[in-house]
Enzyme design. Structure first.
Site, PDB file in Angstrom:
ATOM      1  CD  GLU A 114      -5.263  -5.483   3.572  1.00 30.77           C
ATOM      2  OE1 GLU A 114      -5.365  -4.367   3.898  1.00 30.77           O
ATOM      3  OE2 GLU A 114      -4.213  -6.299   2.901  1.00 30.77           O
ATOM      4  CD  GLU A 150      -0.155  -2.089  -0.745  1.00 34.29           C
ATOM      5  OE1 GLU A 150       0.735  -1.609  -0.329  1.00 34.29           O
ATOM      6  OE2 GLU A 150      -0.714  -3.228   0.098  1.00 34.29           O
ATOM      7  CB  CYS A 169      16.867   4.128   4.439  1.00 33.98           C
ATOM      8  SG  CYS A 169      16.271   5.588   3.456  1.00 33.98           S
ATOM      9  CG  HIS A 206     -25.549   7.357   2.546  1.00 35.09           C
ATOM     10  ND1 HIS A 206     -26.988   7.850   3.189  1.00 35.09           N
ATOM     11  CD2 HIS A 206     -25.591   6.234   3.241  1.00 35.09           C
ATOM     12  CE1 HIS A 206     -27.584   7.012   3.654  1.00 35.09           C
ATOM     13  NE2 HIS A 206     -26.933   5.894   3.669  1.00 35.09           N
ATOM     14  NE  ARG A 232      14.676  -1.083   6.495  1.00 37.14           N
ATOM     15  CZ  ARG A 232      14.287  -1.140   7.519  1.00 37.14           C
ATOM     16  NH1 ARG A 232      13.656  -2.273   7.909  1.00 37.14           N
ATOM     17  NH2 ARG A 232      13.952  -0.081   8.269  1.00 37.14           N
ATOM     18  CE  LYS A 276       6.567  -6.434   4.264  1.00 35.71           C
ATOM     19  NZ  LYS A 276       5.260  -6.207   3.927  1.00 35.71           N
ATOM     20  CG  ASN A 281      16.464   3.979   8.375  1.00 33.67           C
ATOM     21  OD1 ASN A 281      15.447   4.525   7.597  1.00 33.67           O
ATOM     22  ND2 ASN A 281      16.148   2.921   8.638  1.00 33.67           N
ATOM     23  N   GLY A 282      16.474   7.392   8.187  1.00 27.75           N
ATOM     24  CA  GLY A 282      15.772   8.132   9.129  1.00 27.75           C
ATOM     25  C   GLY A 282      15.480   9.876   8.561  1.00 27.75           C
ATOM     26  CD1 TRP A 303      10.454   4.498   0.096  1.00 27.73           C
ATOM     27  CD2 TRP A 303      10.305   6.149   1.601  1.00 27.73           C
ATOM     28  NE1 TRP A 303       8.978   4.891   0.104  1.00 27.73           N
ATOM     29  CE2 TRP A 303       9.087   5.808   0.961  1.00 27.73           C
ATOM     30  CE3 TRP A 303      10.549   6.948   2.784  1.00 27.73           C
ATOM     31  CZ2 TRP A 303       7.979   6.716   1.149  1.00 27.73           C
ATOM     32  CZ3 TRP A 303       9.493   7.602   2.889  1.00 27.73           C
ATOM     33  CH2 TRP A 303       8.317   7.931   2.214  1.00 27.73           C
ATOM     34  CE  LYS A 347      -2.103  -5.586   0.277  1.00 31.90           C
ATOM     35  NZ  LYS A 347      -2.060  -5.593   1.617  1.00 31.90           N
TER      36      LYS A 347
END
Ligand code: F6R
Length: 612
Positions: free
Chosen positions: A485, A492, A2, A508, A27, A607, A100-101, A74, A489
């Site tokens: 990584e 997402e 947010c 395995h 955000r 983010k 926000n939270g 968000w 990437k």
């Protein structure tokens, strides 16, 4: 998570708030809303979707006001919808609030309010907290400021809240615990934001609000208090950030701009620290704790997501160069696991935003138990940076694309410098190897620039494989975390399922996935394990898998075995991840774009993850 913006002063508030929200969309972008306060009263406009959608929907409405707050969400409590969008209004309609939270005990507070006859028009914890504040204000016949203070003493969880009160039209009340809040100080005006980007063109003077602080903000007055109602002198700092740093600068997306910035950002990160000729690394925030690091029983790297991958690579580097036991922990697990932390343990918190809630709490806990906390953080003045005893900034500049790119390579550059410095002081690395690595590290920005010149070839590979349903990424040693990584990437940015795995471990289990339709990306630069990786490639080829490889220039064996190759220049294996990750960033970017995905704002992501 947010984004919040606020303004009080002589200017029109709405354009400042909308522009600020666009900068904070990284955000969260589930819904957008503004509350504007003027002589005609409080006006609230909100809508599901991105800032541009709200803007379009309120053309022609009365937007005149000199005081206002805005929110980009968000979603946590309640699906993304118009009714769950912020700002929320209290039962009387006189108060408006953005948050926000997460208010963890909101169910209990809601029950109390329902028993008093309150009804709710959203599913959010925010509306509950707002009405709880109003109820206290009404019952105690007190000011809004006092009511906020009393309410926050009952609240568990994390928050930044901004409130407008119809009865005090030029004032914004703000409070913070666990989520970021910056106040910009102008001449006869104040700006508020989750970070400093909404206020950049208006002021360079900012105050970072701390946890458990409450601010009463009028155009020409800023009062800061703690929850015990004692005044605190605001610490005004100078902001070192230019507007150009948060604009796209001709690129189609922030992500592409940030990928292409890496030669410069790595250079900026090394500048003033690394002197390859003199053989010195200057990092004062590390130097202060050098003895503790050298004598530490162990180093624990704590981080999330991409920053966690940087920690994994650093584990290999520290163990090799410093011969210190290193553990790498997901912050979200570490904070709840009751880990054994001894006095003298060194914790390195790695974070781009410096606000990731799990990382922040993890280091808070470790600090209480006597550990030394070092932050490797990008955002200057952020919570993790301020909580750490020492550390080093990554100086990558604002990273706005939601997927982390340039912050990752800058984290690797900083962590490598720390390991080199400590290893050299400790005597676990020879003078010759030390000087060689310093020289090589100095050359990395140039080699990244060379790698970026291969972007057209990567784009063609992206076109070829964009319709694959799954991808497998494999690597060994320093390149194993790079494989993780690369897979992250791709997931997402393009929503294609991808797995990262150690190349040998693939036998395995995951090898069962391999068939003619599965692209397998090998991170196979020339290093100690190269021949082994080549054998793993053979194993995939034998099962008709499609092999795409990141290889060192001139590697004919891997070229022969691969359907497609992405080339990087030769580098010492310790430094190779800063190069081998670049084609993988480009690959996911180009696949995402080819599939029509919103690469800067991938679905469901935000983010700065300030909720746990
Ligand atoms: C992935 C990504 C996230 C972050 C993670 C940690 O591209 O951006 O996985 O790396 O949320 O964030 P910071 O580094 O801000 O603590």
């Amino acid at each position: 998570m947010c984004g919040i913006v606020g303004y009080t002063g002589p200017r029109e508030a709405y354009p400042i708030i909308i522009k600020g929200l666009k900068r904070l969309e990284y955000r969260g972008y589930d819904s957008t809303g503004v509350a504007l306060q003027s002589s005609t009263g409080l006006k609230v406009y909100k809508k599901k979707g991105k800032v541009a959608e709200l803007e379009e929907s309120i053309v022609g409405k009365d937007l005149h006001a000199n005081v206002g707050i805005g929110h980009t969400r968000w979603a946590t409590h309640g699906e993304p919808s118009d009714r769950n969008a912020h700002p929320h209004q209290s039962a009387s309609g006189k108060l408006a609030m953005i948050h926000n939270g997460i208010i963890e005990n909101y169910t209990q507070l809601k029950k109390e309010l329902v028993s008093k006859g309150y009804e709710f028009s959203s599913d959010t914890d925010t509306e509950v907290l707002l009405n709880f504040i109003e109820e206290i204000k009404k019952n105690n016949e007190c000011s809004l400021e006092e009511a906020v203070r009393v309410a926050l003493k009952r609240v568990t969880g994390a928050y930044v809240i901004l409130l407008l009160d119809e009865d005090n039209p030029d004032t914004i009340i703000a409070a913070r615990k666990g989520s970021p809040l910056v106040i910009g100080v102008g001449k006869g005006e104040h700006f508020l934001g989750s970070d400093a980007s909404p206020m950049l063109e208006y002021t360079k003077e900012v105050v970072y609000v701390n946890d458990y602080e409450l601010a009463i903000i009028k155009p020409d007055e800023l009062i800061l208090k703690n929850l015990g109602n004692e005044k605190i002198t605001p610490y005004v700092q100078k902001l070192d950030l230019e507007l150009a740093a948060i604009e796209k600068g001709g690129y189609e997306h922030f992500m592409l701009k940030e990928i292409f910035e890496q030669p410069q950002t790595i250079f900026d990160c090394l500048r003033g620290r690394l002197d390859a000729e003199a053989g010195t690394i200057t990092m004062s925030g590390i130097q202060q704790y050098a003895d503790q690091i050298i004598n530490a029983n162990r180093i624990v790297m704590v981080a999330c997501g991409t920053s966690w991958h940087a920690g994994l690579i650093a584990e290999y580097i520290f163990e090799e160069l410093c011969r210190i036991n290193v553990e790498v922990e997901y912050a979200s697990e570490f904070r709840y696991r009751n880990p054994v932390i001894n006095k003298g343990d060194v914790i390195i918190a790695i974070s781009q935003s410096g606000e990731t809630a799990d990382t922040l709490v993890a280091i808070d806990n470790a600090k209480e138990k006597g550990a030394i906390i070092l932050g490797v953080v990008n955002v200057v003045g952020s919570s993790i940076a301020r909580t750490s005893h020492g550390g080093a900034y990554t100086h990558a500049g604002p990273e706005i694309g939601v997927a982390s790119t340039k912050a990752f390579t800058a984290q690797l550059a900083v962590l490598t410098m720390i390991a080199l410095k400590v290893g050299y002081m400790k005597g676990t690395i020879s003078q010759e190897r030390y000087m060689h690595l310093l020289k090589e590290l100095n050359e990395i920005p140039e080699k990244v620039a060379w790698t970026l010149k291969q972007s057209d070839a990567v784009k063609a590979i992206a076109e070829k494989y964009k319709d694959a349903r799954d991808f497998l990424y494999l690597g060994r040693g320093y390149n194993f975390p790079v494989a993780l990584e690369g897979a992250l990437k791709l997931k997402e940015i393009s929503y294609i399922h991808a797995e990262g795995y150690p190349a040998a471990e693939m036998k395995h289990g995951p090898i069962a996935l391999v068939d003619k339709d599965l692209p397998v990306v090998f991170v196979a630069t020339k290093d100690t394990y190269h021949e082994k990786v080549v054998s793993n490639m053979q194993e995939i080829k034998a099962r008709k898998g499609m092999v795409i490889s990141v290889i060192t220039e001139g590697d004919e064996v891997s070229t022969e075995l691969s359907n497609d190759v992405m080339i990087v220049p030769e580098a010492d294996e310790i430094l190779a991840p800063m190069l081998s990750v670049i084609p993988l960033q480009l690959l996911s970017y180009y696949i995402g774009v080819a599939k029509g995905c919103d690469v800067d704002k991938p679905r469901n992501l935000a983010k700065s993850v300030t909720v746990e």
